[in-house]
Design an enzyme around this catalytic site. Sequence first.
Site, mmCIF file in Angstrom:
data_model
loop_
_atom_site.group_PDB
_atom_site.id
_atom_site.type_symbol
_atom_site.label_atom_id
_atom_site.label_comp_id
_atom_site.label_asym_id
_atom_site.label_seq_id
_atom_site.Cartn_x
_atom_site.Cartn_y
_atom_site.Cartn_z
ATOM 1 N N GLU A 81 -2.195 -9.187 3.391
ATOM 2 C CA GLU A 81 -2.550 -9.736 4.705
ATOM 3 C C GLU A 81 -4.057 -9.683 4.961
ATOM 4 O O GLU A 81 -4.546 -10.290 5.915
ATOM 5 C CB GLU A 81 -1.778 -9.000 5.806
ATOM 6 C CG GLU A 81 -2.279 -7.621 6.167
ATOM 7 C CD GLU A 81 -1.835 -6.501 5.232
ATOM 8 O OE1 GLU A 81 -2.041 -5.332 5.584
ATOM 9 O OE2 GLU A 81 -1.270 -6.808 4.150
ATOM 10 N N CYS B 226 0.841 -1.196 0.000
ATOM 11 C CA CYS B 226 0.000 0.000 0.000
ATOM 12 C C CYS B 226 0.882 1.254 0.000
ATOM 13 O O CYS B 226 1.587 1.507 -0.971
ATOM 14 C CB CYS B 226 -0.988 -0.045 1.163
ATOM 15 S SG CYS B 226 -2.346 1.150 1.015
ATOM 16 N N HIS C 234 -3.628 -4.959 0.064
ATOM 17 C CA HIS C 234 -3.140 -5.540 1.319
ATOM 18 C C HIS C 234 -3.196 -7.072 1.239
ATOM 19 O O HIS C 234 -4.262 -7.652 1.424
ATOM 20 C CB HIS C 234 -3.999 -5.068 2.493
ATOM 21 C CG HIS C 234 -3.775 -3.647 2.856
ATOM 22 N ND1 HIS C 234 -2.871 -3.261 3.821
ATOM 23 C CD2 HIS C 234 -4.317 -2.507 2.365
ATOM 24 C CE1 HIS C 234 -2.876 -1.942 3.920
ATOM 25 N NE2 HIS C 234 -3.748 -1.458 3.044
#
Length: 225
Positions: free
Chosen positions: A203, A82, A201
Site C-alpha cells: 500500500e 509486514c 508494504h
Amino acid sequence: MGAPIVVVDYHKGNLLSVVRGLAEVGGEAQISDDPEVIRGAAGIVLPGVGSFEDAMSYMNESGQADAVCEAVGRGVPFLGICLGLQLLFERGDERTDGKLHGPSDPERWVSGLGILPGSATRLRSGRLKVPHVGWDQVHLTANGRACPLLRGVPEGANVYFTHSYALDDDVEAADVTTRTHYVRSFASAVWRGNVYGVQFHPEKSSACGLRILTNFVDIVRGEAK
C-alpha cells in the site's frame, strides 16, 4: 465477489491505508475485529502494525487467531503484510519487553499462527541501520515467477520496507517467492496454496504495490491467471 475482503483489526494501528489501497484497485474491503466476520470473509488481509507478542496476545484472546486459521484451512485467500507475514509462521522473537534474548533463552520465543513453518527474528547489524526503512529490491525465486500475487512484478522491483524483524533461514525454500538482501538475505515474500505474505508494504509501494494488491483482489475473485 459476495463477502468483502476483511482487513483484520488487532487494535495496534491505523489500517486505513491498506483499505484505501484495495479500494483503489477495485476491491471491496472492510476493517473488522470480529472473529465471525473474519471467518466469513472472501479474503483476509493481516496488516503490519505493532509487535509480534502484542499482536498474537490480542489475536489469541479475541478468537481472531482461530478464525484466521479456520478460514485459511477452508481455502480463503490470505495476505499477510509486514508483521502480518511474520505472524503466519510458527514463532517470533519480538517480545513486548523489547529485550534481545539469546538463542538458548527459553523466554526468547512467542508462538505465531503456525500456518507455515519457520521463524521471524531480529535483524542485527553493527554496520547497517536497523530498522530497515525505505525502498529496496525484491529478487524473484523460481516459485516467485510462478506466483499469482507477483504477476507483472519485475525482477529487482523496488518496494517500501519498514521493519526490524524478518524471516529466518528455517523458512522452507519452496515457500519463498522473493528475497531481499539487507543485513542478511531474508525471504521478503512467500506463497503456499491460498496463503501469501510480503514483508514490505504494497500500500506504500507505488505502482508496483498497486499491482500486487490488484493481483490479490483477482485471486479473491477467482480471476487470477
